[in-house]
Design a protein around this motif. Sequence first.
Motif, PDB file in Angstrom:
ATOM      1  N   PRO A 154       0.866  -1.309  -0.019  1.00  0.00           N
ATOM      2  CA  PRO A 154       0.103  -0.102   0.113  1.00  0.00           C
ATOM      3  C   PRO A 154       0.809   1.312  -0.122  1.00  0.00           C
ATOM      4  CG  PRO A 154      -0.297  -0.991   2.218  1.00  0.00           C
ATOM      5  CD  PRO A 154       0.562  -2.004   1.188  1.00  0.00           C
ATOM      6  N   TYR A 155       1.935   1.266   0.455  1.00  0.00           N
ATOM      7  CA  TYR A 155       2.887   2.408   0.698  1.00  0.00           C
ATOM      8  C   TYR A 155       4.250   2.217   0.313  1.00  0.00           C
ATOM      9  CZ  TYR A 155       3.944   1.039   5.383  1.00  0.00           C
ATOM     10  OH  TYR A 155       4.063   0.485   6.435  1.00  0.00           O
ATOM     11  N   LEU A 156       4.764   1.209   0.498  1.00  0.00           N
ATOM     12  CA  LEU A 156       6.347   1.101   0.169  1.00  0.00           C
ATOM     13  C   LEU A 156       6.538   0.742  -1.267  1.00  0.00           C
ATOM     14  CD1 LEU A 156       7.387  -1.155   3.144  1.00  0.00           C
ATOM     15  CD2 LEU A 156       8.058   1.320   2.716  1.00  0.00           C
ATOM     16  N   GLU A 157       7.087   1.689  -2.019  1.00  0.00           N
ATOM     17  CA  GLU A 157       7.495   1.710  -3.475  1.00  0.00           C
ATOM     18  C   GLU A 157       9.099   1.229  -3.475  1.00  0.00           C
ATOM     19  OE1 GLU A 157       6.332   5.264  -5.044  1.00  0.00           O
ATOM     20  OE2 GLU A 157       4.281   4.923  -4.446  1.00  0.00           O
ATOM     21  N   PRO A 158       9.477   0.788  -4.849  1.00  0.00           N
ATOM     22  CA  PRO A 158      10.928   0.702  -4.839  1.00  0.00           C
ATOM     23  C   PRO A 158      11.725   1.958  -4.393  1.00  0.00           C
ATOM     24  CG  PRO A 158       9.912  -0.244  -6.693  1.00  0.00           C
ATOM     25  CD  PRO A 158       8.829   0.367  -5.948  1.00  0.00           C
ATOM     26  N   ARG A 159      11.490   3.183  -4.623  1.00  0.00           N
ATOM     27  CA  ARG A 159      12.103   4.194  -4.304  1.00  0.00           C
ATOM     28  C   ARG A 159      12.453   4.335  -2.739  1.00  0.00           C
ATOM     29  NH1 ARG A 159       8.890   8.596  -2.400  1.00  0.00           N
ATOM     30  NH2 ARG A 159       6.663   8.000  -2.855  1.00  0.00           N
ATOM     31  N   HIS A 160      11.626   3.633  -2.152  1.00  0.00           N
ATOM     32  CA  HIS A 160      11.924   3.723  -0.556  1.00  0.00           C
ATOM     33  C   HIS A 160      13.034   2.886  -0.007  1.00  0.00           C
ATOM     34  CE1 HIS A 160       7.309   4.903  -0.381  1.00  0.00           C
ATOM     35  NE2 HIS A 160       8.102   6.197  -0.134  1.00  0.00           N
ATOM     36  N   PHE A 161      13.448   1.871  -0.718  1.00  0.00           N
ATOM     37  CA  PHE A 161      14.344   1.069  -0.321  1.00  0.00           C
ATOM     38  C   PHE A 161      15.971   1.557   0.026  1.00  0.00           C
ATOM     39  CE2 PHE A 161      15.123  -0.829  -4.771  1.00  0.00           C
ATOM     40  CZ  PHE A 161      16.684  -0.616  -4.580  1.00  0.00           C
ATOM     41  N   VAL A 162      15.963   3.043  -0.476  1.00  0.00           N
ATOM     42  CA  VAL A 162      17.207   3.743  -0.160  1.00  0.00           C
ATOM     43  C   VAL A 162      16.941   4.799   0.785  1.00  0.00           C
ATOM     44  CG1 VAL A 162      18.301   3.276  -2.515  1.00  0.00           C
ATOM     45  CG2 VAL A 162      16.549   4.971  -2.369  1.00  0.00           C
ATOM     46  N   ASP A 163      15.685   4.658   1.380  1.00  0.00           N
ATOM     47  CA  ASP A 163      15.500   5.522   2.586  1.00  0.00           C
ATOM     48  C   ASP A 163      15.601   4.894   3.695  1.00  0.00           C
ATOM     49  OD1 ASP A 163      14.066   6.910   4.512  1.00  0.00           O
ATOM     50  OD2 ASP A 163      12.532   7.703   3.218  1.00  0.00           O
ATOM     51  N   GLU A 164      16.728   5.215   4.550  1.00  0.00           N
ATOM     52  CA  GLU A 164      17.096   4.870   5.904  1.00  0.00           C
ATOM     53  C   GLU A 164      15.866   4.669   6.744  1.00  0.00           C
ATOM     54  OE1 GLU A 164      20.555   5.347   9.452  1.00  0.00           O
ATOM     55  OE2 GLU A 164      20.346   6.687   7.783  1.00  0.00           O
ATOM     56  N   LYS A 165      15.246   5.445   6.962  1.00  0.00           N
ATOM     57  CA  LYS A 165      13.822   5.618   7.919  1.00  0.00           C
ATOM     58  C   LYS A 165      12.941   4.313   7.470  1.00  0.00           C
ATOM     59  CE  LYS A 165      10.272   8.388   9.986  1.00  0.00           C
ATOM     60  NZ  LYS A 165       9.154   7.815   9.501  1.00  0.00           N
ATOM     61  N   ALA A 166      12.630   4.124   6.106  1.00  0.00           N
ATOM     62  CA  ALA A 166      11.796   3.445   5.749  1.00  0.00           C
ATOM     63  C   ALA A 166      12.291   1.834   5.833  1.00  0.00           C
ATOM     64  CB  ALA A 166      11.540   3.364   4.213  1.00  0.00           C
ATOM     65  N   VAL A 167      13.795   1.644   5.490  1.00  0.00           N
ATOM     66  CA  VAL A 167      14.373   0.493   5.833  1.00  0.00           C
ATOM     67  C   VAL A 167      14.287   0.034   7.150  1.00  0.00           C
ATOM     68  CG1 VAL A 167      16.342  -0.847   5.579  1.00  0.00           C
ATOM     69  CG2 VAL A 167      15.669   0.574   3.768  1.00  0.00           C
ATOM     70  N   ASN A 168      14.659   0.937   8.270  1.00  0.00           N
ATOM     71  CA  ASN A 168      14.837   0.734   9.651  1.00  0.00           C
ATOM     72  C   ASN A 168      13.404   0.271  10.255  1.00  0.00           C
ATOM     73  OD1 ASN A 168      17.504   0.952   9.882  1.00  0.00           O
ATOM     74  ND2 ASN A 168      17.296   3.137  10.420  1.00  0.00           N
ATOM     75  N   GLU A 169      12.403   1.014   9.593  1.00  0.00           N
ATOM     76  CA  GLU A 169      11.002   0.524  10.151  1.00  0.00           C
ATOM     77  C   GLU A 169      10.455  -0.785   9.705  1.00  0.00           C
ATOM     78  OE1 GLU A 169       8.802   3.987   9.132  1.00  0.00           O
ATOM     79  OE2 GLU A 169       9.471   5.376  10.823  1.00  0.00           O
ATOM     80  N   ASN A 170      11.072  -1.158   8.631  1.00  0.00           N
ATOM     81  CA  ASN A 170      10.120  -2.260   7.960  1.00  0.00           C
ATOM     82  C   ASN A 170      11.068  -3.632   7.361  1.00  0.00           C
ATOM     83  OD1 ASN A 170       7.237  -1.081   7.038  1.00  0.00           O
ATOM     84  ND2 ASN A 170       8.669   0.564   6.530  1.00  0.00           N
ATOM     85  N   HIS A 171      12.209  -3.490   7.850  1.00  0.00           N
ATOM     86  CA  HIS A 171      12.893  -4.586   7.469  1.00  0.00           C
ATOM     87  C   HIS A 171      12.588  -5.865   8.176  1.00  0.00           C
ATOM     88  CE1 HIS A 171      15.751  -5.277  11.014  1.00  0.00           C
ATOM     89  NE2 HIS A 171      15.250  -3.773  11.259  1.00  0.00           N
ATOM     90  N   ARG A 172      12.101  -6.120   9.147  1.00  0.00           N
ATOM     91  CA  ARG A 172      11.887  -7.080  10.020  1.00  0.00           C
ATOM     92  C   ARG A 172      10.587  -7.975   9.123  1.00  0.00           C
ATOM     93  NH1 ARG A 172      13.102  -3.579  13.845  1.00  0.00           N
ATOM     94  NH2 ARG A 172      14.656  -4.245  15.264  1.00  0.00           N
ATOM     95  N   ASP A 173       9.844  -7.138   8.525  1.00  0.00           N
ATOM     96  CA  ASP A 173       8.916  -7.895   7.640  1.00  0.00           C
ATOM     97  C   ASP A 173       9.280  -8.231   6.244  1.00  0.00           C
ATOM     98  OD1 ASP A 173       6.887  -7.805   9.673  1.00  0.00           O
ATOM     99  OD2 ASP A 173       6.558  -5.517   9.207  1.00  0.00           O
ATOM    100  N   TYR A 174      10.115  -7.758   5.693  1.00  0.00           N
ATOM    101  CA  TYR A 174      10.319  -7.827   4.280  1.00  0.00           C
ATOM    102  C   TYR A 174      11.879  -8.127   3.953  1.00  0.00           C
ATOM    103  CZ  TYR A 174       5.694  -5.830   3.943  1.00  0.00           C
ATOM    104  OH  TYR A 174       4.456  -5.448   4.209  1.00  0.00           O
ATOM    105  N   MET A 175      12.139  -9.367   3.401  1.00  0.00           N
ATOM    106  CA  MET A 175      13.495  -9.714   3.027  1.00  0.00           C
ATOM    107  C   MET A 175      14.205  -8.825   2.320  1.00  0.00           C
ATOM    108  SD  MET A 175      12.767 -13.715   2.006  1.00  0.00           S
ATOM    109  CE  MET A 175      14.282 -14.534   2.222  1.00  0.00           C
TER     110      MET A 175
END
Length: 246
Positions: A154-175
């Motif tokens: 619903p909100y994570l797009e490919p551009r977000h994986f270079v965003d440190e905040k987005a990675v830190n908040e979601n890495h436990r759910d997504y390989m």
Amino acid sequence: MGKWKRSQAYADYIGFILTLNEGVKGKKLTVTHRVSEEAENLVATVVPPHLAAAVPEVAVYLKESVGNATRIDYGTGHEAAFAAFLCCLCKIGVLRVDDQIAIVFKVFNRYLEVMRKLQKTYRMEPAGSQGVWGLDDFQFLPFIWGSSQLIDHPYLEPRHFVDEKAVNENHRDYMFLECILFITEMKTGPFAEHSNQLWNISAVPSWSKVNQGLVRMYKAECLEKFPVIQHFKFGSLLPIHPVTSG
């Protein structure tokens, strides 16, 4: 290489990879022996007695999956050996196709955790790495399956994986994001410089396009490269003979 690409082993292996890719689509991650010496004993503990004859052959793939003890290196060929190990367990009926989510999220993800610990502890050399022009020094499959997880998010797009905040908040759910986090822990400097391929991928508009592109890239850069496949083992479960129709 032509014989390999036409083989039953290639068809079964890539079919297994793509089946798991479909199985984890849009889903979250909810759900130390010396391996070379203990592999057969480890495999024997999960294989029922009536399938005991398959243990030595299946164990070969497990032995090959943890890197080379002489060169202290690890790469996508070793990762492929572990995927082949899981594929063989499916072929003999120890795992089922219905288990595909657990195969990726529980078994393969745990394997990644172990290999990352080994990479950190022993500073393992990347086997056959393309350096800055490769996707990653060590892994490929978690990027494929991880991008599948994120399709239609619903909100994570490919551009977000270079965003440190987005990675830190979601890495436990997504390989995929867990892979990015590990890269940033292991490498220094601007992301665009040490992981140029991934940086370019962040500009792709959708996860489905990322996933499709990574599958094509995996075939071309891993499964169709002799330095990677030269060590792949063939047997009765993953045979080298040409693929049979039907």
